[in-house]
Motif scaffolding. Structure first.
Motif, PDB file in Angstrom:
ATOM      1  N   PRO A   1       0.800  -1.231   0.000  1.00 49.43           N
ATOM      2  CA  PRO A   1       0.000   0.000   0.000  1.00 49.43           C
ATOM      3  C   PRO A   1       0.831   1.278   0.000  1.00 49.43           C
ATOM      4  CG  PRO A   1      -0.050  -1.059   2.166  1.00 49.43           C
ATOM      5  CD  PRO A   1       0.587  -2.028   1.228  1.00 49.43           C
ATOM      6  N   ARG A   2       2.048   1.233   0.510  1.00 49.04           N
ATOM      7  CA  ARG A   2       2.852   2.454   0.566  1.00 49.04           C
ATOM      8  C   ARG A   2       3.350   2.892  -0.809  1.00 49.04           C
ATOM      9  NH1 ARG A   2       6.702   1.783   5.984  1.00 49.04           N
ATOM     10  NH2 ARG A   2       4.996   1.628   7.495  1.00 49.04           N
ATOM     11  N   ARG A   3       3.368   1.960  -1.750  1.00 48.86           N
ATOM     12  CA  ARG A   3       3.909   2.287  -3.061  1.00 48.86           C
ATOM     13  C   ARG A   3       2.833   2.778  -4.024  1.00 48.86           C
ATOM     14  NH1 ARG A   3       9.268  -1.268  -4.155  1.00 48.86           N
ATOM     15  NH2 ARG A   3       9.713   0.602  -5.381  1.00 48.86           N
ATOM     16  N   VAL A   4       1.612   2.287  -3.855  1.00 51.94           N
ATOM     17  CA  VAL A   4       0.538   2.591  -4.809  1.00 51.94           C
ATOM     18  C   VAL A   4      -0.260   3.788  -4.317  1.00 51.94           C
ATOM     19  CG1 VAL A   4      -1.493   1.721  -6.003  1.00 51.94           C
ATOM     20  CG2 VAL A   4       0.420   0.181  -5.511  1.00 51.94           C
ATOM     21  N   LYS A   5      -0.207   4.879  -5.082  1.00 51.81           N
ATOM     22  CA  LYS A   5      -0.863   6.117  -4.690  1.00 51.81           C
ATOM     23  C   LYS A   5      -2.255   6.265  -5.285  1.00 51.81           C
ATOM     24  CE  LYS A   5       2.458   7.280  -2.114  1.00 51.81           C
ATOM     25  NZ  LYS A   5       2.262   7.198  -0.643  1.00 51.81           N
ATOM     26  N   SER A   6      -2.539   5.556  -6.379  1.00 51.99           N
ATOM     27  CA  SER A   6      -3.888   5.602  -6.955  1.00 51.99           C
ATOM     28  C   SER A   6      -4.066   4.455  -7.934  1.00 51.99           C
ATOM     29  CB  SER A   6      -4.167   6.944  -7.644  1.00 51.99           C
ATOM     30  OG  SER A   6      -3.456   7.064  -8.867  1.00 51.99           O
ATOM     31  N   LEU A   7      -5.331   4.175  -8.262  1.00 58.73           N
ATOM     32  CA  LEU A   7      -5.675   3.086  -9.177  1.00 58.73           C
ATOM     33  C   LEU A   7      -6.668   3.572 -10.229  1.00 58.73           C
ATOM     34  CD1 LEU A   7      -6.374   0.118  -6.693  1.00 58.73           C
ATOM     35  CD2 LEU A   7      -4.414   0.293  -8.240  1.00 58.73           C
ATOM     36  N   ILE A   8      -6.474   3.107 -11.460  1.00 53.08           N
ATOM     37  CA  ILE A   8      -7.466   3.268 -12.522  1.00 53.08           C
ATOM     38  C   ILE A   8      -7.750   1.866 -13.038  1.00 53.08           C
ATOM     39  CG2 ILE A   8      -8.047   4.399 -14.695  1.00 53.08           C
ATOM     40  CD1 ILE A   8      -5.569   6.249 -14.065  1.00 53.08           C
ATOM     41  N   LEU A   9      -9.007   1.436 -12.950  1.00 55.84           N
ATOM     42  CA  LEU A   9      -9.376   0.062 -13.278  1.00 55.84           C
ATOM     43  C   LEU A   9     -10.363   0.053 -14.426  1.00 55.84           C
ATOM     44  CD1 LEU A   9      -9.976  -1.091  -9.581  1.00 55.84           C
ATOM     45  CD2 LEU A   9      -7.859  -1.332 -10.914  1.00 55.84           C
ATOM     46  N   SER A  10     -10.084  -0.749 -15.431  1.00 56.64           N
ATOM     47  CA  SER A  10     -10.956  -0.837 -16.603  1.00 56.64           C
ATOM     48  C   SER A  10     -11.224  -2.298 -16.936  1.00 56.64           C
ATOM     49  CB  SER A  10     -10.289  -0.138 -17.799  1.00 56.64           C
ATOM     50  OG  SER A  10     -11.122  -0.164 -18.932  1.00 56.64           O
ATOM     51  N   ASN A  11     -12.489  -2.650 -17.026  1.00 52.98           N
ATOM     52  CA  ASN A  11     -12.864  -4.047 -17.293  1.00 52.98           C
ATOM     53  C   ASN A  11     -12.159  -4.991 -16.317  1.00 52.98           C
ATOM     54  OD1 ASN A  11     -14.458  -3.225 -19.427  1.00 52.98           O
ATOM     55  ND2 ASN A  11     -12.875  -3.582 -20.966  1.00 52.98           N
ATOM     56  N   ALA A  12     -12.065  -4.579 -15.072  1.00 59.45           N
ATOM     57  CA  ALA A  12     -11.341  -5.341 -14.066  1.00 59.45           C
ATOM     58  C   ALA A  12     -12.289  -6.173 -13.211  1.00 59.45           C
ATOM     59  CB  ALA A  12     -10.520  -4.400 -13.191  1.00 59.45           C
ATOM     60  N   PHE A  13     -11.715  -6.938 -12.277  1.00 58.86           N
ATOM     61  CA  PHE A  13     -12.506  -7.820 -11.423  1.00 58.86           C
ATOM     62  C   PHE A  13     -11.802  -8.000 -10.088  1.00 58.86           C
ATOM     63  CE2 PHE A  13     -10.063 -10.070 -14.670  1.00 58.86           C
ATOM     64  CZ  PHE A  13      -9.215 -10.873 -13.923  1.00 58.86           C
ATOM     65  N   LEU A  14     -12.552  -8.526  -9.090  1.00 64.54           N
ATOM     66  CA  LEU A  14     -12.041  -8.689  -7.736  1.00 64.54           C
ATOM     67  C   LEU A  14     -11.581 -10.092  -7.420  1.00 64.54           C
ATOM     68  CD1 LEU A  14     -14.720  -6.734  -5.637  1.00 64.54           C
ATOM     69  CD2 LEU A  14     -12.375  -5.997  -6.097  1.00 64.54           C
ATOM     70  N   GLU A  15     -12.124 -11.071  -8.107  1.00 69.72           N
ATOM     71  CA  GLU A  15     -11.809 -12.464  -7.775  1.00 69.72           C
ATOM     72  C   GLU A  15     -11.694 -13.313  -9.025  1.00 69.72           C
ATOM     73  OE1 GLU A  15     -14.114 -14.911  -8.398  1.00 69.72           O
ATOM     74  OE2 GLU A  15     -16.013 -13.812  -8.554  1.00 69.72           O
ATOM     75  N   THR A  16     -10.964 -14.414  -8.902  1.00 72.48           N
ATOM     76  CA  THR A  16     -10.711 -15.290 -10.045  1.00 72.48           C
ATOM     77  C   THR A  16     -11.481 -16.601  -9.967  1.00 72.48           C
ATOM     78  OG1 THR A  16      -8.779 -16.203  -8.891  1.00 72.48           O
ATOM     79  CG2 THR A  16      -8.395 -14.355 -10.392  1.00 72.48           C
ATOM     80  N   CYS A  17     -12.279 -16.771  -8.920  1.00 73.83           N
ATOM     81  CA  CYS A  17     -13.007 -18.039  -8.756  1.00 73.83           C
ATOM     82  C   CYS A  17     -13.915 -18.327  -9.941  1.00 73.83           C
ATOM     83  CB  CYS A  17     -13.841 -18.000  -7.469  1.00 73.83           C
ATOM     84  SG  CYS A  17     -12.915 -17.548  -5.990  1.00 73.83           S
ATOM     85  N   SER A  18     -14.558 -17.297 -10.480  1.00 75.52           N
ATOM     86  CA  SER A  18     -15.479 -17.478 -11.601  1.00 75.52           C
ATOM     87  C   SER A  18     -14.760 -18.016 -12.827  1.00 75.52           C
ATOM     88  CB  SER A  18     -16.176 -16.153 -11.936  1.00 75.52           C
ATOM     89  OG  SER A  18     -16.865 -15.643 -10.822  1.00 75.52           O
ATOM     90  N   PHE A  19     -13.539 -17.515 -13.074  1.00 70.02           N
ATOM     91  CA  PHE A  19     -12.788 -17.961 -14.243  1.00 70.02           C
ATOM     92  C   PHE A  19     -12.309 -19.399 -14.063  1.00 70.02           C
ATOM     93  CE2 PHE A  19     -12.187 -13.324 -14.029  1.00 70.02           C
ATOM     94  CZ  PHE A  19     -12.757 -12.965 -15.238  1.00 70.02           C
ATOM     95  N   ALA A  20     -11.895 -19.727 -12.851  1.00 66.39           N
ATOM     96  CA  ALA A  20     -11.450 -21.096 -12.579  1.00 66.39           C
ATOM     97  C   ALA A  20     -12.590 -22.084 -12.770  1.00 66.39           C
ATOM     98  CB  ALA A  20     -10.892 -21.191 -11.160  1.00 66.39           C
ATOM     99  N   ALA A  21     -13.799 -21.699 -12.316  1.00 65.72           N
ATOM    100  CA  ALA A  21     -14.954 -22.585 -12.446  1.00 65.72           C
ATOM    101  C   ALA A  21     -15.372 -22.765 -13.889  1.00 65.72           C
ATOM    102  CB  ALA A  21     -16.121 -22.021 -11.630  1.00 65.72           C
ATOM    103  N   ALA A  22     -15.122 -21.755 -14.719  1.00 60.21           N
ATOM    104  CA  ALA A  22     -15.522 -21.808 -16.126  1.00 60.21           C
ATOM    105  C   ALA A  22     -14.504 -22.518 -17.009  1.00 60.21           C
ATOM    106  CB  ALA A  22     -15.769 -20.394 -16.648  1.00 60.21           C
TER     107      ALA A  22
END
Length: 319
Positions: A120-141
């Motif tokens: 967290p000390r290194r990252v000052k901001s985020l820009i997220l596009s077509n992103a996601f929070l978890e990979t469980c859905s992809f693993a299941a598919a």
């Protein structure tokens, strides 16, 4: 998708002006572009499975000319999320960058959040596009997820390409698809296998220490390869994030709608108080170098490399 696609003229110009750097760090090979005044806290672009450092060339050229420093990287061959965090941190140390702003699309957005969570000390901001929070859905598919690392190149490439929307499209979107497909063709079997492994390696991003006011979520309103459920999860996680909406753009708006994307990136950087240095911008002669540390390995080129704010204001409205 066309069978054969010529490189766009602006990409050819980009390749003639901006050097590609390759540096070995431990067992990993990092391939990246670094352009713009080095005194400015950089915006680092992280691609998805099908992307390379080259897919953000329109952002590099536009924002660097306005006095921002933009670094675009290939995701190296890392095989789990902890290895990604450690490898990316070593990369930042080697190029002597401490505080960063991350722009991640698709898998790159997930990896950006992971890094922000653990460093967290290194990252000052985020820009997220077509992103996601978890990979469980992809693993299941993906029933064959456990054997991704041993799968042949043609199978991996076919799987990645079938995930890119084909068929009749607006010309600017079709061109963006063709460019990304041309980049997929440059990826090795291990490149594809490691990226797919990161996508199906089950994990969920925990809430970062970063305030929502330092996060922008940028999405297109026409379609995305990311399931709507996952996009909704992202919005719910960051209710106070700035929202940037593009009416169209498909899966690769940074290529199909670069002016709008670049405007939103610039608005984000201003919002988080990144001061551009337009007075330090210099034209780069053909074959020249700029923006990267003066390390011997960094100077190597790859001559064979071819290929809304709060209130939901869209870029169309902002202009």
């Amino acid at each position: 998708m066309k069978g054969v696609s010529l490189a766009p003229g602006d990409y050819i110009h980009f390749k003639s002006q901006v050097p590609l750097h390759k540096i070995p760090i431990g067992t990993k090979q990092w391939r990246y572009y670094d352009f713009g005044p080095k005194v400015v806290s950089p915006l680092i672009c992280l691609p998805g499975i099908a992307g390379t450092a080259d897919i953000y060339y329109k952002q590099i050229m536009s924002l660097s000319m306005k006095g921002y420093r933009v670094i675009s990287v290939d995701i190296p061959q890392v095989w789990n999320h902890q290895e990604w965090i450690q490898s990316f941190e070593k990369f930042l140390d080697v190029i002597n960058v401490h505080h960063i702003h991350l722009y991640g699309t698709s898998l790159g957005g997930f990896l950006a959040q992971l890094f922000a969570q653990h460093r967290p000390r290194r990252v000052k901001s985020l820009i997220l596009s077509n992103a996601f929070l978890e990979t469980c859905s992809f693993a299941a598919a993906m029933p064959w997820a456990p054997i991704v690392g041993w799968s042949p190149s043609f199978l991996l490439k076919r799987y990645v390409l079938t995930g890119i929307r084909d068929g009749p499209q607006q010309p600017f979107i079709a061109d963006s698809v063709d460019f990304v497909v041309s980049q997929v063709e440059t990826l090795s079997r291990d490149d594809l296998a490691s990226r797919l492994t990161l996508t199906v390696d089950t994990a969920t991003v925990e809430p970062p220490l970063l305030s929502d006011s330092f996060i922008t979520i940028m999405d297109t309103n026409d379609y995305s390869a990311i399931p709507q459920q996952l996009e909704d999860q992202l919005s719910e996680r960051y209710p106070g994030a700035r929202r940037a909406y593009l009416k169209t753009g498909g899966d690769f708006p940074f290529l199909s709608r670069p002016d709008e994307v670049n405007l939103h990136l610039q608005l984000h950087l201003r919002q988080v108080e990144v001061e551009a240095q337009p007075d330090l911008v210099q034209s780069i002669p053909r074959g020249g170098t700029s923006g990267s540390p003066g390390k011997e390995n960094d100077k190597k080129k790859d001559p064979d490399d071819q290929p809304k704010d709060n209130g939901a204001v869209s870029a169309n409205q902002a202009t």
